[in-house]
Design a protein around this motif. Structure first.
Motif, mmCIF file in Angstrom:
data_model
loop_
_atom_site.group_PDB
_atom_site.id
_atom_site.type_symbol
_atom_site.label_atom_id
_atom_site.label_comp_id
_atom_site.label_asym_id
_atom_site.label_seq_id
_atom_site.Cartn_x
_atom_site.Cartn_y
_atom_site.Cartn_z
ATOM 1 N N THR A 209 -92.454 6.530 -45.469
ATOM 2 C CA THR A 209 -92.914 5.760 -46.627
ATOM 3 C C THR A 209 -93.470 4.391 -46.252
ATOM 4 O O THR A 209 -94.190 3.792 -47.038
ATOM 5 N N GLY A 210 -93.077 3.882 -45.100
ATOM 6 C CA GLY A 210 -93.472 2.525 -44.736
ATOM 7 C C GLY A 210 -92.673 1.454 -45.465
ATOM 8 O O GLY A 210 -93.057 0.292 -45.472
ATOM 9 N N ILE A 215 -84.057 4.336 -47.538
ATOM 10 C CA ILE A 215 -83.116 5.441 -47.744
ATOM 11 C C ILE A 215 -81.758 5.028 -47.172
ATOM 12 O O ILE A 215 -81.581 4.902 -45.956
ATOM 13 N N SER A 216 -80.789 4.833 -48.064
ATOM 14 C CA SER A 216 -79.456 4.413 -47.616
ATOM 15 C C SER A 216 -78.561 5.635 -47.459
ATOM 16 O O SER A 216 -78.900 6.735 -47.916
ATOM 17 N N VAL A 226 -81.617 13.899 -40.352
ATOM 18 C CA VAL A 226 -82.439 12.816 -40.905
ATOM 19 C C VAL A 226 -83.467 12.392 -39.861
ATOM 20 O O VAL A 226 -83.109 11.964 -38.755
ATOM 21 N N ILE A 227 -84.726 12.563 -40.231
ATOM 22 C CA ILE A 227 -85.829 12.209 -39.328
ATOM 23 C C ILE A 227 -86.602 11.049 -39.937
ATOM 24 O O ILE A 227 -87.186 11.177 -41.007
ATOM 25 N N ASP A 228 -86.570 9.948 -39.240
ATOM 26 C CA ASP A 228 -87.117 8.681 -39.751
ATOM 27 C C ASP A 228 -88.442 8.392 -39.057
ATOM 28 O O ASP A 228 -88.483 8.082 -37.870
ATOM 29 N N VAL A 229 -89.529 8.522 -39.822
ATOM 30 C CA VAL A 229 -90.868 8.336 -39.254
ATOM 31 C C VAL A 229 -91.305 6.866 -39.319
ATOM 32 O O VAL A 229 -92.242 6.448 -38.664
ATOM 33 N N GLY A 241 -86.535 1.427 -39.181
ATOM 34 C CA GLY A 241 -87.158 2.579 -39.814
ATOM 35 C C GLY A 241 -87.196 2.465 -41.323
ATOM 36 O O GLY A 241 -86.891 1.415 -41.898
ATOM 37 N N ASP A 242 -87.549 3.575 -41.968
ATOM 38 C CA ASP A 242 -87.532 3.657 -43.431
ATOM 39 C C ASP A 242 -86.143 4.076 -43.914
ATOM 40 O O ASP A 242 -85.867 4.070 -45.111
#
Ligand SMILES: Nc1nc(=O)c2c([nH]1)NC[C@@H]1CN(c3ccc(C(=O)N[C@@H](CCC(=O)O)C(=O)O)cc3)C=[N+]21
Length: 284
Positions: A209-210, A215-216, A226-229, A241-242
């Motif tokens: 999302t940038g 996301i908590s 959980v994959i954090d782009v 990360g996001d």
């Protein structure tokens, strides 16, 4: 028990060793994989990333050219340069670093890259091919996320996958890859009502999302992957990360760190796509 860390640096190292070996084989046949990276303007983050890409090429023995142009470069001049690279037999992959300056129409530029050399997988022909299940090049970031899931043998078939972010370069292609692997896929966007309702249902949660730490942990399902782009630079200079790693790590079963998660895998899959472009060229 805290989540297991999905180490993108270690996985990259392993895959890059295979890439280097296959690169040596195709080089011995007279086709050394070659990547051209074009960057327009002085965006400091872009400068770091493109240098990392060129360095990664050197490390696996690929040929690379980095072309840096001033912010004022005209669209026509950029299109002319791409036409030259499309015709250059020493170049198998062409990457135009995004974002481009506002006076340049990014879509026109991406469509000007020959689909056979579109190692980003951003050309509409490649996006369409991915959608019907015959990808020429998978976009590097989603491809890297799939490799991360593969590395833990995660059973994707039947899993509930939720993607937060619907961009053309991450969210949408990620959805296609997960769908093809048999997941039930939900794509959320900035208008999604009750986002946590969706994310808490996800066996596989991909966030692109940038928005730093949006996301908590309380939005994550127990034991999820959980994959954090996201890659965001905070005012103190640190990267995050996001996903709010410090709370999510206690809930997730597996989680990617930032830095050291998806980022290095993106570059690894860029190398993979460049290798495969060269291998195809060697057959002709
Ligand atoms: N045509 C195009 N293709 C891209 O693939 C593309 C692009 N434009 N524009 C910008 C984004 C961003 N991107 C990154 C790749 C790797 C890291 C990476 O390796 N990150 C390290 C940290 C790097 C650091 O310290 O800043 C990590 O996450 O561990 C980051 C960002 C590719 N992009």
């Amino acid at each position: 028990m805290p989540a297991q860390l999905l180490d993108g640096v270690a996985l990259s190292k392993k895959i890059r060793t295979e890439i280097a070996a296959r690169g040596a084989i195709v080089t011995a046949k007279g086709v050394r994989p070659g990547l051209a990276v074009i960057v327009v303007g002085e965006n400091p983050a872009s400068q770091v990333y493109v240098r990392n890409k060129v360095k990664a090429c050197e490390d696996v023995g690929f040929h690379s050219v980095l072309e840096r142009y001033p912010l004022e470069l005209g669209e026509e001049a950029l299109l002319a340069r791409i036409a030259m690279l499309n015709a250059d037999p020493t170049i198998h992959g062409i990457l135009v670093q995004l974002p481009l300056p506002e006076h340049i129409a990014a879509e026109r530029v991406l469509e000007a890259i020959s689909p056979e050399k579109d190692v980003d997988g951003f050309h509409v022909a490649n996006a369409g091919a991915l959608m019907v299940g015959q990808p020429e090049f998978k976009p590097c970031t989603p491809y890297g996320c799939m490799k991360i899931l593969e590395s833990i043998d995660y059973p994707i078939r039947g899993a509930r996958a939720v993607i937060v972010g619907a961009s053309n370069i991450v969210g949408k292609p990620m959805a296609m890859l997960l769908l093809q692997a048999g997941a039930t896929v939900t794509i959320c966007n900035s208008k999604t009502r009750d986002l946590a309702h969706h994310t808490k249902d996800a066996d596989i949660l991909v966030v692109a999302t940038g928005k730093p730490k949006m996301i908590s942990g309380d939005m994550v399902k127990n034991g999820a992957v959980v994959i954090d782009v996201g890659i965001n630079r905070l005012p103190d200079g640190k990267l995050c990360g996001d996903v709010d790693f410090d709370t999510a790590k206690y809930i997730a079963g597996w989680i990617t760190p930032v830095p050291g998660g998806v980022g290095p895998m993106t570059i690894t899959m860029l190398l993979m796509n460049t290798l495969e472009a060269a291998e195809k060229a060697a057959k002709h």
